[in-house]
Design a protein around this motif. Structure first.
Motif, PDB file in Angstrom:
ATOM      1  N   GLU A  92       0.822  -1.209   0.000  1.00  0.00           N
ATOM      2  CA  GLU A  92       0.000   0.000   0.000  1.00  0.00           C
ATOM      3  C   GLU A  92       0.856   1.260   0.000  1.00  0.00           C
ATOM      4  O   GLU A  92       0.524   2.260  -0.615  1.00  0.00           O
ATOM      5  CB  GLU A  92      -0.895   0.023   1.254  1.00  0.00           C
ATOM      6  CG  GLU A  92      -2.247  -0.596   1.043  1.00  0.00           C
ATOM      7  CD  GLU A  92      -3.023  -0.673   2.345  1.00  0.00           C
ATOM      8  OE1 GLU A  92      -2.717   0.152   3.248  1.00  0.00           O
ATOM      9  OE2 GLU A  92      -3.889  -1.536   2.452  1.00  0.00           O
ATOM     10  N   ARG A  93       1.950   1.175   0.754  1.00  0.00           N
ATOM     11  CA  ARG A  93       2.797   2.360   0.919  1.00  0.00           C
ATOM     12  C   ARG A  93       3.811   2.514  -0.214  1.00  0.00           C
ATOM     13  O   ARG A  93       4.341   3.592  -0.430  1.00  0.00           O
ATOM     14  CB  ARG A  93       3.579   2.225   2.237  1.00  0.00           C
ATOM     15  CG  ARG A  93       2.700   2.222   3.450  1.00  0.00           C
ATOM     16  CD  ARG A  93       2.436   3.637   3.810  1.00  0.00           C
ATOM     17  NE  ARG A  93       1.771   3.779   5.089  1.00  0.00           N
ATOM     18  CZ  ARG A  93       2.207   4.614   6.026  1.00  0.00           C
ATOM     19  NH1 ARG A  93       3.316   5.285   5.846  1.00  0.00           N
ATOM     20  NH2 ARG A  93       1.530   4.760   7.129  1.00  0.00           N
ATOM     21  N   PRO A  95       3.826   2.549  -3.578  1.00  0.00           N
ATOM     22  CA  PRO A  95       3.729   3.512  -4.685  1.00  0.00           C
ATOM     23  C   PRO A  95       4.182   4.913  -4.283  1.00  0.00           C
ATOM     24  O   PRO A  95       4.882   5.579  -5.056  1.00  0.00           O
ATOM     25  CB  PRO A  95       2.238   3.505  -5.024  1.00  0.00           C
ATOM     26  CG  PRO A  95       1.772   2.173  -4.599  1.00  0.00           C
ATOM     27  CD  PRO A  95       2.573   1.829  -3.378  1.00  0.00           C
ATOM     28  N   ALA A  96       3.844   5.350  -3.084  1.00  0.00           N
ATOM     29  CA  ALA A  96       4.216   6.699  -2.667  1.00  0.00           C
ATOM     30  C   ALA A  96       5.747   6.854  -2.677  1.00  0.00           C
ATOM     31  O   ALA A  96       6.279   7.811  -3.241  1.00  0.00           O
ATOM     32  CB  ALA A  96       3.661   6.993  -1.274  1.00  0.00           C
ATOM     33  N   LEU A  98       8.025   4.896  -4.178  1.00  0.00           N
ATOM     34  CA  LEU A  98       8.624   4.720  -5.494  1.00  0.00           C
ATOM     35  C   LEU A  98       8.432   5.952  -6.370  1.00  0.00           C
ATOM     36  O   LEU A  98       9.342   6.359  -7.099  1.00  0.00           O
ATOM     37  CB  LEU A  98       8.050   3.477  -6.176  1.00  0.00           C
ATOM     38  CG  LEU A  98       8.546   2.159  -5.603  1.00  0.00           C
ATOM     39  CD1 LEU A  98       8.074   0.985  -6.455  1.00  0.00           C
ATOM     40  CD2 LEU A  98      10.072   2.118  -5.503  1.00  0.00           C
ATOM     41  N   GLU A  99       7.243   6.565  -6.292  1.00  0.00           N
ATOM     42  CA  GLU A  99       7.024   7.762  -7.108  1.00  0.00           C
ATOM     43  C   GLU A  99       7.943   8.898  -6.660  1.00  0.00           C
ATOM     44  O   GLU A  99       8.493   9.626  -7.489  1.00  0.00           O
ATOM     45  CB  GLU A  99       5.558   8.203  -7.033  1.00  0.00           C
ATOM     46  CG  GLU A  99       4.667   7.337  -7.905  1.00  0.00           C
ATOM     47  CD  GLU A  99       3.223   7.790  -7.907  1.00  0.00           C
ATOM     48  OE1 GLU A  99       2.914   8.793  -7.230  1.00  0.00           O
ATOM     49  OE2 GLU A  99       2.421   7.130  -8.577  1.00  0.00           O
ATOM     50  N   GLU A 171      -6.447   6.072  -8.227  1.00  0.00           N
ATOM     51  CA  GLU A 171      -5.978   4.717  -8.408  1.00  0.00           C
ATOM     52  C   GLU A 171      -6.084   4.312  -9.869  1.00  0.00           C
ATOM     53  O   GLU A 171      -7.123   4.461 -10.502  1.00  0.00           O
ATOM     54  CB  GLU A 171      -6.806   3.767  -7.530  1.00  0.00           C
ATOM     55  CG  GLU A 171      -6.171   2.392  -7.442  1.00  0.00           C
ATOM     56  CD  GLU A 171      -6.769   1.564  -6.319  1.00  0.00           C
ATOM     57  OE1 GLU A 171      -7.077   2.152  -5.263  1.00  0.00           O
ATOM     58  OE2 GLU A 171      -6.937   0.353  -6.514  1.00  0.00           O
ATOM     59  N   TRP A 175      -2.688   0.706  -8.683  1.00  0.00           N
ATOM     60  CA  TRP A 175      -1.517   1.499  -8.288  1.00  0.00           C
ATOM     61  C   TRP A 175      -2.013   2.895  -7.922  1.00  0.00           C
ATOM     62  O   TRP A 175      -2.562   3.596  -8.749  1.00  0.00           O
ATOM     63  CB  TRP A 175      -0.535   1.557  -9.441  1.00  0.00           C
ATOM     64  CG  TRP A 175       0.701   2.360  -9.173  1.00  0.00           C
ATOM     65  CD1 TRP A 175       0.810   3.719  -9.246  1.00  0.00           C
ATOM     66  CD2 TRP A 175       1.982   1.889  -8.783  1.00  0.00           C
ATOM     67  NE1 TRP A 175       2.069   4.110  -8.923  1.00  0.00           N
ATOM     68  CE2 TRP A 175       2.816   3.002  -8.642  1.00  0.00           C
ATOM     69  CE3 TRP A 175       2.499   0.602  -8.532  1.00  0.00           C
ATOM     70  CZ2 TRP A 175       4.147   2.888  -8.254  1.00  0.00           C
ATOM     71  CZ3 TRP A 175       3.824   0.506  -8.167  1.00  0.00           C
ATOM     72  CH2 TRP A 175       4.642   1.628  -8.024  1.00  0.00           C
ATOM     73  N   LYS A 176      -1.800   3.287  -6.681  1.00  0.00           N
ATOM     74  CA  LYS A 176      -2.271   4.603  -6.243  1.00  0.00           C
ATOM     75  C   LYS A 176      -1.227   5.638  -6.618  1.00  0.00           C
ATOM     76  O   LYS A 176      -0.147   5.682  -6.045  1.00  0.00           O
ATOM     77  CB  LYS A 176      -2.492   4.609  -4.731  1.00  0.00           C
ATOM     78  CG  LYS A 176      -3.714   3.803  -4.328  1.00  0.00           C
ATOM     79  CD  LYS A 176      -4.019   3.990  -2.860  1.00  0.00           C
ATOM     80  CE  LYS A 176      -5.236   3.177  -2.449  1.00  0.00           C
ATOM     81  NZ  LYS A 176      -4.987   2.421  -1.216  1.00  0.00           N
ATOM     82  N   THR A 177      -1.570   6.465  -7.598  1.00  0.00           N
ATOM     83  CA  THR A 177      -0.584   7.426  -8.068  1.00  0.00           C
ATOM     84  C   THR A 177      -1.020   8.851  -7.766  1.00  0.00           C
ATOM     85  O   THR A 177      -2.221   9.152  -7.705  1.00  0.00           O
ATOM     86  CB  THR A 177      -0.340   7.272  -9.576  1.00  0.00           C
ATOM     87  OG1 THR A 177       0.573   8.270  -9.984  1.00  0.00           O
ATOM     88  CG2 THR A 177      -1.621   7.422 -10.372  1.00  0.00           C
ATOM     89  N   SER A 178      -0.019   9.702  -7.575  1.00  0.00           N
ATOM     90  CA  SER A 178      -0.343  11.110  -7.404  1.00  0.00           C
ATOM     91  C   SER A 178       0.268  11.925  -8.540  1.00  0.00           C
ATOM     92  O   SER A 178       0.350  13.132  -8.478  1.00  0.00           O
ATOM     93  CB  SER A 178       0.191  11.617  -6.051  1.00  0.00           C
ATOM     94  OG  SER A 178       1.593  11.573  -6.061  1.00  0.00           O
ATOM     95  N   GLY A 272       4.909   7.135   2.775  1.00  0.00           N
ATOM     96  CA  GLY A 272       5.593   6.052   2.062  1.00  0.00           C
ATOM     97  C   GLY A 272       6.145   5.030   3.027  1.00  0.00           C
ATOM     98  O   GLY A 272       5.882   5.058   4.234  1.00  0.00           O
TER      99      GLY A 272
END
Lengths: 323, 567
Positions: A92-93, A95-96, A98-99, A171, A175-178, A272
C-alpha cells in the motif's frame, strides 16, 4: 555474458540470504514482542497463548525455516501494532515511495548530467564557478534542513506549494498514483527536490570531473583534428565515455535515495515506506522492520544487477567474447 | 614551385609562473604537394608543437606569438575557431601517435568514419557508408564492409593505426600531419604503416609532415628533413644530404647516438649535446664496498635455468570448460643463463618476452615447468625462506620510468626502502651513506635525494630505478625494455651505465628488448621469441650474421636502413 549474469545472480542470492538471516535475528534480539502486543494487565495464560500462536517457543532453526519459507512466498507475518499482513501494508505504501524516488532520481540525473557537462566544458566561465559553489551547499547541508528551508520558503512564506502530505491520489489499475493530478504534482515537488539535492550535486561533480578527464584524452583531440563540430564532440564522444563511472554512482545512489527517503518522508509527512519504517521503529513493530530491511536489500541487489548489465550496453569492451 | 604549406618564423609561447617559455622559436619550414617532410627532434624539442599550431590545437595556455602559417596561399594562423574547424579534416588531416587512444572506444569505426565524412564532405548517411568502405579498403583493411561495425578494441594495433589513417583521409585533405605515427607500433608493423603513408602521399599527391624522434623513420620515408633542437630549427635539407653529411653538431650527435646493428662496439656513442647527462662516479675499490658484500659464498655456473616453463592467461571466461579460451603466453620455454652473462630476449609485442621475465622474477606463477636460480628451485613451496633469499638476488628495471616510481616518495625513500626492508645495513647513518653512494654511482648528484620523481626527466628517472634495483644488492638484473621510453641520446647514456655496472659488479643480466641494434650492443647471447616459444638461441654475432630460423631472418630484415646514413 550469460556466465557473468549467472555469477552475479549467485552473489545476489548470497547477499539476500545474509540479510534475511539478520532480519530474522531482529525477532529474537529486539525486545519481547508479546509485551508490546498485550497490555500491562494481561494474564500469564494470555501471554503463553500468544507465544504459542506466534510459534515463539519452537527451536530457533524451526522458526528460521518457517520465516524463510514464508518470506519466499511474500508473507512477512502480521504487524504487531496494526494486526494486518506486513506485505499488504508495504504494498500500500510502496507507490508513494517509489514515485517520490522516481521523481527525485529524474531530477538528480537530468539536471546533474546537464550541469556537469556544462561545467566540464565551460570550465572557466563564471556561470560554472557559481554552479560549483552552490553545489557545495547541496553536498554539505543535511537533507532535513534543506527540507525545512524549502517548506518555509515555498509553503509558509510564498504559499505556492503545500507543506506536507500527498494530495490528489487516484488509483490506476491497483496502483495509487499522485502523478496524474495537479495537486499531486504540487505536493511531490518539494519532497522530490529535497531528496534529489544531495544526489544531484554528487552526479554533477562526478560528471564534471569525468568530463575534464575525457576532454583531455587523445580521441577527443583526434575528433577535433577531424573537424567535427563541438556538439558532436561533447555529446557524441565525450559524454558517453563519462557514463561508466557515472552509472555506477547513480545505481548506488538510487539505493541511497530510498534509504534517505526515510528522513524526507518524515519531514514532509509523506505516506511512504520510509515513514512507515520510522513509525514501526517507535513501536518496536519487528515484522515491519524485518520486512523493510529485506525490501531495501532486495532493491539494492536488483539495482546493482541492472547497473552491471548496463555496463554491457554502454561499453563494448566489456562484451568480451560477444559478436 | 608553389608550396602547399609555408611556415615563416613561427614562434609559440607557453606562459608559465616563471615567465614565458618559448616552445618554438622562429621556425620556418615548407611542404610541397607529394612531398614527405620529416620533422625530427627529441622530446621537448617543440616538434609536436609545430604540428599542433598548424591546425590551431595548441594545448592551452600555449599560443602563437609570432610568424605566419600560409596554407594553400592563404594565412590560417589568424582564423577564428569556427573557420579553422572547417579546415581541419577537410583540408588538413592529422594522425596521432597512439592508435590505442586516438579512437573513441565506445563507437564503431563505421560510425566514427561516417560522422567525419558527413561533417567534412557534406554527404548523406548512405553514401558516407559506401565511402567509408572505400576508405578502409584503400588503407588495406581486409573485408572492410564487415569491419565497419567493429569497435576499436577488436582491431590489432597496426590495424587500428590504419583506421586512424582512414579517418585522417576522410575529408580528402591536401596535407597530412602525422605525429609519431609508428612510435607505439612493432617494427614489422611500423614498416607497413610507413609504406602505406608513403604510397598514399604519392597516389593522392598529398603533402605530408612526419613528426618523429626516430631517425630510422626519417631514413625510411622522408624526402626532406628538418631537425629541431630546443625549439629551434638547426638544420634542414634533403634526407640523404642531412643524414650523410650533417652540418650542425646536434644533428651529428643525434645520428651517431643511434645504436648500430652492423657491428658490435665497446660502448654506445654518447651525445654530449644533451642536458643533464650526468657523469657516473666510479667507486674506488668496488669489491670492498657495501654493494659487493653480499655475494654468495657458493658459486654456480648457471645463474638462471628455466625448464619447460608454461603459463596461460584466460582471455574468455565461461561456465563450461569447453567454451573457455586461454592464451599460452609462454609455451614450453627452456633457457639457461650463465653467471656473469648478458642474455638478450628479443621479439615483437605479444611474443611473451616480458611474461617470461616476470615469471623468472616471480611476479607470475607458472602453470608448469621449473625455474632454478643459482641451482635452487624457487617454485618449491617447502623452502620459502631460502626462496625469498634467492629472489632478493634478482631485481627488475621496468620499461616506463614514469609509472614505476612512487610519486609520493622522495628519491631517498625510494632507494633506501629495499635496504631498510632487508635490514642490510647496520644503522640509519650507514643507510644514508649507502644511498648517497648509490645515487652518485648511477650518475646523479646527491642533491636529488630530497626531490620527488616528477622533478626528473625520463632518463634521470630510469637512473633512479637502477639505483633502487642496486639497493637490494642483486646478482641478477632483469631489464624489461629499459630504454624504449627514452630518447636515443638518453638511451645511449643509460645503456652505457648498465654496461659499466654489469662489469664493475659482475652482474648477470637478462635484457629484454624489441630493438635489435640495442640487443646487439648489449648482449652476449640472444633468444628470439615468437608466440610464446623460443625460435632460436645463439651467440649475438652469430644471430646477426647468420640467422638460422625464418623468423629471426624476418626480424633482422626489418631493421632500419642504416646504409643511408652510415657510409
Amino acid at each position: 555474458m550469460f556466465y557473468f549474469i549467472l555469477n552475479r545472480l549467485a552473489q545476489a542470492l548470497l547477499v539476500m540470504a545474509v540479510v534475511s538471516a539478520i532480519s530474522f535475528s531482529l525477532f529474537n534480539f529486539v525486545g519481547d514482542p508479546v509485551n508490546n502486543m498485550v497490555g500491562q494487565d494481561a494474564t500469564r495464560e494470555q501471554r503463553i497463548e500468544i507465544r504459542q500462536q506466534l510459534g515463539l517457543d519452537d527451536p530457533i532453526l524451526v522458526q528460521y525455516q518457517r520465516f524463510m519459507l514464508n518470506v519466499a512466498q511474500g508473507d512477512f507475518g502480521l504487524s504487531y501494532r496494526i494486526k494486518q499482513p506486513v506485505s499488504q501494508l508495504i504494498l500500500e505504501r510502496l507507490p508513494a515511495t517509489l514515485e517520490l524516488v522516481f521523481a527525485s532520481a529524474i531530477i538528480a540525473v537530468f539536471i546533474g548530467i546537464v550541469l556537469g557537462v556544462f561545467t566540464g566544458i565551460r570550465r572557466y566561465s563564471w556561470v560554472s564557478k557559481i554552479i560549483m559553489s552552490v553545489s557545495l551547499i547541496g553536498v554539505s547541508l543535511p537533507t532535513f534542513i534543506i527540507g525545512i528551508g524549502l517548506i518555509y520558503l515555498f509553503a509558509v512564506y510564498l504559499r505556492w506549494l503545500p507543506s506536507s502530505g500527498r494530495a490528489g491520489v487516484i488509483e490506476v489499475g491497483g496502483w495509487k498514483t499522485s502523478l496524474l493530478t495537479v495537486d499531486g504534482w504540487r505536493s511531490i515537488i518539494l519532497p522530490a527536490i529535497t531528496l534529489s539535492l544531495f544526489q544531484l550535486t554528487m552526479i554533477l561533480r562526478l560528471v564534471r570531473a569525468e568530463m575534464l578527464e575525457v576532454m583531455r584524452s587523445d580521441y577527443i583531440k583526434f575528433a577535433r583534428a577531424r573537424g567535427l563540430a563541438n556538439r558532436a564532440i561533447h555529446f557524441g564522444h565525450a559524454l558517453r565515455n563519462t557514463l561508466v563511472p557515472v552509472i555506477t554512482i547513480i545505481g548506488l545512489n538510487i539505493g541511497g535515495l530510498i534509504a534517505y527517503s526515510v528522513i524526507t518522508e518524515t519531514v514532509f509527512q509523506w505516506p511512504g515506506t520510509g515513514l512507515m519504517f520510522i513509525q514501526a521503529v517507535d513501536f518496536v513493530d519487528v515484522p515491519i522492520m524485518a520486512a523493510y530491511l529485506i525490501f531495501v536489500a532486495l532493491l539494492f541487489v536488483v539495482i546493482n544487477l541492472i547497473v552491471d548489465i548496463l555496463y554491457f550496453v554502454v561499453d563494448p569492451r566489456i562484451r568480451r567474447g560477444g559478436s | 614551385m608553389s608550396n602547399l604549406l609555408e611556415i615563416n618564423n613561427l614562434s609559440v609561447d607557453f606562459p608559465s609562473r616563471r615567465g614565458q617559455v618559448a616552445a618554438v622559436n622562429k621556425v620556418s619550414i615548407e611542404v610541397a604537394k607529394g612531398e614527405v617532410l620529416g620533422l625530427v627532434g627529441e622530446s621537448g624539442a617543440g616538434k609536436s608543437t609545430v604540428g599542433n599550431s598548424i591546425i590551431n590545437l595548441l594545448e592551452p595556455p600555449g599560443y602563437i606569438s609570432g610568424g605566419e602559417i600560409i596554407f594553400d596561399g592563404a594565412r590560417i594562423d589568424q582564423l577564428s575557431n569556427e573557420e579553422m574547424r572547417k579546415i581541419r579534416g577537410a583540408k588538413i588531416g592529422t594522425i596521432f601517435q597512439d592508435p590505442q587512444t586516438s579512437l573513441n572506444p565506445l563507437m564503431t569505426i563505421g560510425k566514427q568514419l561516417s560522422e567525419t565524412l558527413i561533417e567534412t564532405l557534406k554527404i548523406s548517411g548512405s553514401s558516407a557508408r559506401e565511402k567509408a568502405i572505400e576508405l578502409l579498403d584503400s588503407v588495406g583493411i581486409p573485408e572492410p564492409e564487415a569491419r565497419l561495425d567493429a569497435y576499436p578494441h577488436q582491431f590489432s594495433g597496426g590495424m587500428r593505426q590504419r583506421v586512424v589513417i582512414a579517418l585522417a583521409l576522410a575529408g580528402d585533405p591536401d596535407l597530412i600531419i602525422a605525429d609519431e605515427p609508428t612510435t607505439a607500433l612493432d617494427v614489422s608493423i611500423q614498416k607497413q604503416i610507413l609504406d602505406l603513408i608513403k604510397s598514399l602521399c604519392k597516389q593522392r599527391n598529398l603533402g605530408v609532415i612526419i613528426v618523429t624522434h626516430d631517425i630510422g623513420v626519417i631514413a625510411e620515408i622522408a624526402d626532406r628533413v628538418a631537425v629541431m633542437y630546443n625549439g629551434q630549427l638547426v638544420e634542414q635539407g634533403k634526407v640523404t644530404q642531412v643524414l650523410q653529411k650533417p652540418k650542425h653538431e646536434y644533428t651529428k650527435s643525434l645520428i651517431s647516438a643511434v645504436p648500430s646493428g652492423d657491428q658490435k662496439l665497446h660502448r654506445f656513442t654518447v651525445v654530449d649535446y644533451i642536458d643533464g647527462s650526468g657523469e657516473k662516479v666510479t667507486l674506488e675499490n668496488v669489491s670492498d664496498h657495501w654493494l659487493s658484500k653480499n655475494k654468495s659464498s657458493e658459486t654456480h655456473n648457471t645463474a638462471v635455468s628455466v625448464k619447460n616453463l608454461s603459463i596461460e592467461f584466460s582471455i574468455r571466461q565461461a561456465l563450461f570448460r569447453k567454451n573457455r579460451i586461454s592464451l599460452k603466453a609462454v609455451d614450453d620455454v627452456s633457457i639457461e643463463i650463465q653467471t656473469g652473462e648478458s642474455f638478450g630476449l628479443v621479439g615483437e609485442s605479444g611474443s611473451g618476452k616480458s611474461t617470461l621475465a616476470r615469471l623468472i622474477a616471480g611476479l607470475y606463477t607458472p602453470k608448469s615447468g621449473d625455474i632454478n636460480i643459482f641451482g635452487h628451485n624457487v617454485l618449491q613451496k617447502t623452502q620459502k625462506t631460502k626462496t625469498s633469499l634467492i629472489r632478493r638476488k634478482m631485481q627488475m628495471i621496468f620499461q616506463d620510468p614514469y609509472s614505476s616510481l612512487n610519486s609520493r616518495m622522495t628519491v631517498e625513500d625510494i632507494i633506501s626502502e629495499p635496504i631498510r626492508f632487508h635490514r642490510s645495513t647496520e644503522n640509519s647513518s650507514e643507510t644514508s651513506e649507502v644511498v648517497r653512494d648509490l645515487i652518485s654511482f648511477v650518475g646523479m648528484p646527491t642533491t636529488s635525494l630530497k626531490k620527488y620523481p616528477h622533478e626528473f626527466s625520463g632518463g634521470q628517472r630510469q637512473r633512479i630505478s637502477i639505483a633502487r634495483a642496486l639497493a637490494s644488492r642483486p646478482e641478477i638484473l632483469i631489464c624489461d625494455e629499459p630504454t624504449s621510453a627514452l630518447d636515443v641520446s638518453v638511451q645511449a647514456n643509460i645503456l652505457n651505465l648498465l654496461k659499466d655496472l654489469q662489469e664493475e659488479l659482475s652482474l648477470t643480466m637478462l635484457f629484454i628488448s624489441h630493438d635489435l641494434p640495442v640487443i646487439r650492443q648489449m648482449c652476449d647471447r640472444v633468444a628470439v621469441m615468437q608466440n610464446g616459444k623460443i625460435c632460436e638461441i645463439s651467440q649475438t654475432d652469430e644471430l646477426f650474421d647468420n640467422p638460422e630460423h625464418e623468423y629471426s631472418k624476418h626480424l633482422l630484415g626489418l631493421m632500419p636502413r642504416m646504409d643511408l646514413f652510415r657510409l
